[in-house]
Design a protein around this motif. Structure first.
Motif, PDB file in Angstrom:
ATOM      1  N   ALA A 253     -25.393  45.591 -21.141  1.00 34.25           N
ATOM      2  CA  ALA A 253     -25.150  46.047 -22.508  1.00 34.25           C
ATOM      3  C   ALA A 253     -24.295  45.032 -23.256  1.00 34.25           C
ATOM      4  O   ALA A 253     -23.486  44.326 -22.643  1.00 34.25           O
ATOM      5  CB  ALA A 253     -24.467  47.405 -22.507  1.00 34.25           C
ATOM      6  N   PRO A 254     -24.442  44.920 -24.578  1.00 36.56           N
ATOM      7  CA  PRO A 254     -23.584  44.007 -25.359  1.00 36.56           C
ATOM      8  C   PRO A 254     -22.109  44.322 -25.117  1.00 36.56           C
ATOM      9  O   PRO A 254     -21.704  45.488 -25.114  1.00 36.56           O
ATOM     10  CB  PRO A 254     -23.999  44.308 -26.805  1.00 36.56           C
ATOM     11  N   GLN A 255     -21.332  43.284 -24.903  1.00 34.97           N
ATOM     12  CA  GLN A 255     -19.932  43.485 -24.559  1.00 34.97           C
ATOM     13  C   GLN A 255     -19.136  44.160 -25.668  1.00 34.97           C
ATOM     14  O   GLN A 255     -18.131  44.828 -25.431  1.00 34.97           O
ATOM     15  CB  GLN A 255     -19.286  42.133 -24.208  1.00 34.97           C
ATOM     16  N   SER A 256     -19.589  43.994 -26.909  1.00 37.73           N
ATOM     17  CA  SER A 256     -18.860  44.559 -28.050  1.00 37.73           C
ATOM     18  C   SER A 256     -19.132  46.055 -28.217  1.00 37.73           C
ATOM     19  O   SER A 256     -18.439  46.738 -28.970  1.00 37.73           O
ATOM     20  CB  SER A 256     -19.252  43.833 -29.338  1.00 37.73           C
ATOM     21  N   SER A 257     -20.169  46.570 -27.528  1.00 34.86           N
ATOM     22  CA  SER A 257     -20.530  47.979 -27.710  1.00 34.86           C
ATOM     23  C   SER A 257     -19.562  48.881 -26.962  1.00 34.86           C
ATOM     24  O   SER A 257     -19.117  48.579 -25.862  1.00 34.86           O
ATOM     25  CB  SER A 257     -21.963  48.224 -27.217  1.00 34.86           C
ATOM     26  N   ASN A 258     -19.256  50.000 -27.598  1.00 35.87           N
ATOM     27  CA  ASN A 258     -18.345  50.988 -26.990  1.00 35.87           C
ATOM     28  C   ASN A 258     -19.148  52.268 -26.772  1.00 35.87           C
ATOM     29  O   ASN A 258     -19.025  53.226 -27.523  1.00 35.87           O
ATOM     30  CB  ASN A 258     -17.142  51.218 -27.917  1.00 35.87           C
ATOM     31  N   LEU A 259     -19.975  52.270 -25.726  1.00 43.19           N
ATOM     32  CA  LEU A 259     -20.923  53.346 -25.513  1.00 43.19           C
ATOM     33  C   LEU A 259     -20.325  54.479 -24.691  1.00 43.19           C
ATOM     34  O   LEU A 259     -19.519  54.251 -23.773  1.00 43.19           O
ATOM     35  CB  LEU A 259     -22.164  52.809 -24.778  1.00 43.19           C
ATOM     36  N   THR A 260     -20.738  55.702 -25.019  1.00 39.61           N
ATOM     37  CA  THR A 260     -20.386  56.848 -24.189  1.00 39.61           C
ATOM     38  C   THR A 260     -21.231  56.783 -22.917  1.00 39.61           C
ATOM     39  O   THR A 260     -22.184  56.021 -22.824  1.00 39.61           O
ATOM     40  CB  THR A 260     -20.660  58.162 -24.913  1.00 39.61           C
TER      41      THR A 260
END
Length: 451
Positions: A253-260
């Motif tokens: 996943a993109p490192q900048s994403s803050n996914l649940t």
């Protein structure tokens, strides 16, 4: 003395003025470009396009003349000023032939002059041969599988003929294109094709097009057999979400994403899966052969003493505490025996992919000819490298837990020109005989006259 200096200075200034003027675009010396092929084909219905470019000073005049023979004075199709256009595309409609007049070819003469002041305009001339062809290609199916199953494969042998044949291929009702490979002799073709398990309907057509734009569409009369595949409802566990999913999301996943945690699952099951499968389809859609004469394979039995642990085309619905999260299709057969069991390629082939591929983990793909590929996922190690030719019976890898595998197993797939097919068909000797070998042999006899 002063007068001679003045004259000399004047001559220098005049020379400089001439030099600079000659280098301005209005004095450019390049002739217009006439961007038309030397030979064109026409069905006498579709207009011919003529493109002329002059990006420096622009066009000033053009003239296009059509001649039926060397003695014909010609018919002027276009003549006049074009307003200094730098890029001009003209649609040329050929005149209708007279009653019972049959003209096999024309000569089109194109003349263009630009707006440059150099030599009062640079000129270009070109003669183009126009061949008329109003006959559609002929297509005859020589042999084909009697039926094709949803999620399965079939074959066909056919003849396509035309003096100006340009393109021959097979296209399904859904728009999927399969390459038809020249078979045995010029004008004859063979192909494997497949019905995507996710499509509810299937029809396939042989498409033949000539250089003049005439086209023939011939249906291959398969009996289409629908098949009901498994539907699974899977409850997501915290261990799975916080283990495998967390690990794959962290890796891809993109490192900048803050996914649940649920967004991570959707990323892995949808976005990452789509990317991985797109790569597989791109690799396995290729058919490098320019011609085939023979095709034979062994049954695909990649794992000894294996037990099936997951089905092909299983439509999986994932939920957490009764709430739907995501869904996907499992486009392969999962086989398991013992941990790190040897994976065998029963068929000779070339390794076209051998690296990590997201949810597939360590992923190998082999090409066996005639548009047929085998796929091996979740491997723990590999014994072959990209580009290597593998002989039948070789150990190519070992089973494992890589990618989205929860237990040690092999994800095995068979693809035809980028479409996943039921692996069980390729493990069935009778199916191979009736749907592949019989069709090729019937086609061979029709082409070679009983040999």
């Amino acid at each position: 003395m002063k007068k001679s200096k003045s004259i000399g200075l004047m001559l220098i200034l005049i020379a400089m003025a001439v030099f600079f003027a000659s280098n301005l675009s209005i004095f450019e010396r390049n002739s217009p470009q006439i961007l038309v092929d030397d030979v064109l084909y026409t069905d006498l219905k579709t207009p011919i396009w003529v493109r002329i470019k002059d990006e420096e000073s622009g066009m000033k005049n053009i003239k296009i003349t059509l001649k039926k023979s060397a003695n014909d004075p010609g018919t002027v199709l276009a003549d006049g000023r074009v307003g200094m256009k730098k890029d001009l595309s003209l649609q040329i409609n050929l005149p209708k032939a007279g009653f019972k007049e049959k003209i096999e070819s024309y000569t089109m003469e194109i003349w263009a002059k630009d707006s440059s002041l150099w030599n009062l305009g640079n000129e270009s001339k070109k003669q183009v041969l126009i061949i008329t062809d109003t006959t559609r290609p002929k297509v005859e199916v020589l042999s084909h599988s009697r039926q094709i199953e949803q999620g399965g494969a079939g074959s066909v042998v056919f003849e396509a003929s035309d003096a100006n044949l340009a393109r021959v291929y097979i296209q399904t009702k859904k728009g999927k294109i399969f390459k038809a490979i020249p078979y045995l002799k010029e004008g004859y073709y063979a192909a494997l094709l497949a019905w995507d398990a996710k499509d509810e309907e299937f029809e396939a057509f042989i498409m033949a097009e000539d250089r003049a734009g005439n086209a023939t569409k011939e249906r291959i009369k398969y009996q289409a057999l629908k098949r009901k595949y498994r539907i699974s409802n899977i409850k997501l566990s915290d261990k799975f979400l916080d283990g495998k999913i967390e690990s794959l999301a962290h890796q891809y996943a993109p490192q900048s994403s803050n996914l649940t945690r649920f967004e991570k699952f959707k990323f892995v099951n949808e976005t990452l899966r789509d990317d991985n499968e797109k790569l597989i389809r791109e690799i396995t859609a290729q058919v490098p052969e320019e011609k085939i004469e023979n095709f034979s394979i062994h049954l695909f039995l990649p794992l000894k003493n294996a037990m099936k642990v997951a089905d092909f085309a299983d439509h999986r619905y994932y939920s957490y505490e009764e709430e739907f999260i995501s869904d996907s299709y499992h486009m392969g057969l999962d086989l398991a025996s013992v941990a790190q069991a040897p994976i065998i390629s029963n068929n000779a082939g070339r390794v076209v992919f051998a690296e990590e591929n997201g949810i597939y983990g360590l992923n190998l793909i082999l090409y066996h000819g005639f548009g047929l590929y085998s796929l091996y996922g979740h491997c723990s190690s590999k014994s072959v490298e990209l580009g290597e030719m593998v002989s039948a019976g070789s150990v190519i890898a070992r089973t494992g837990l890589s990618g989205l595998a929860l237990g040690d197993h092999l994800h095995f797939g068979v693809l035809v020109q980028g479409v996943e097919t039921r692996p069980e068909q390729w493990q069935d000797r009778k199916w191979l005989e009736n749907n592949i070998y019989k069709i090729l042999n019937e086609g061979r006899r029709a082409i070679l006259g009983g040999k």
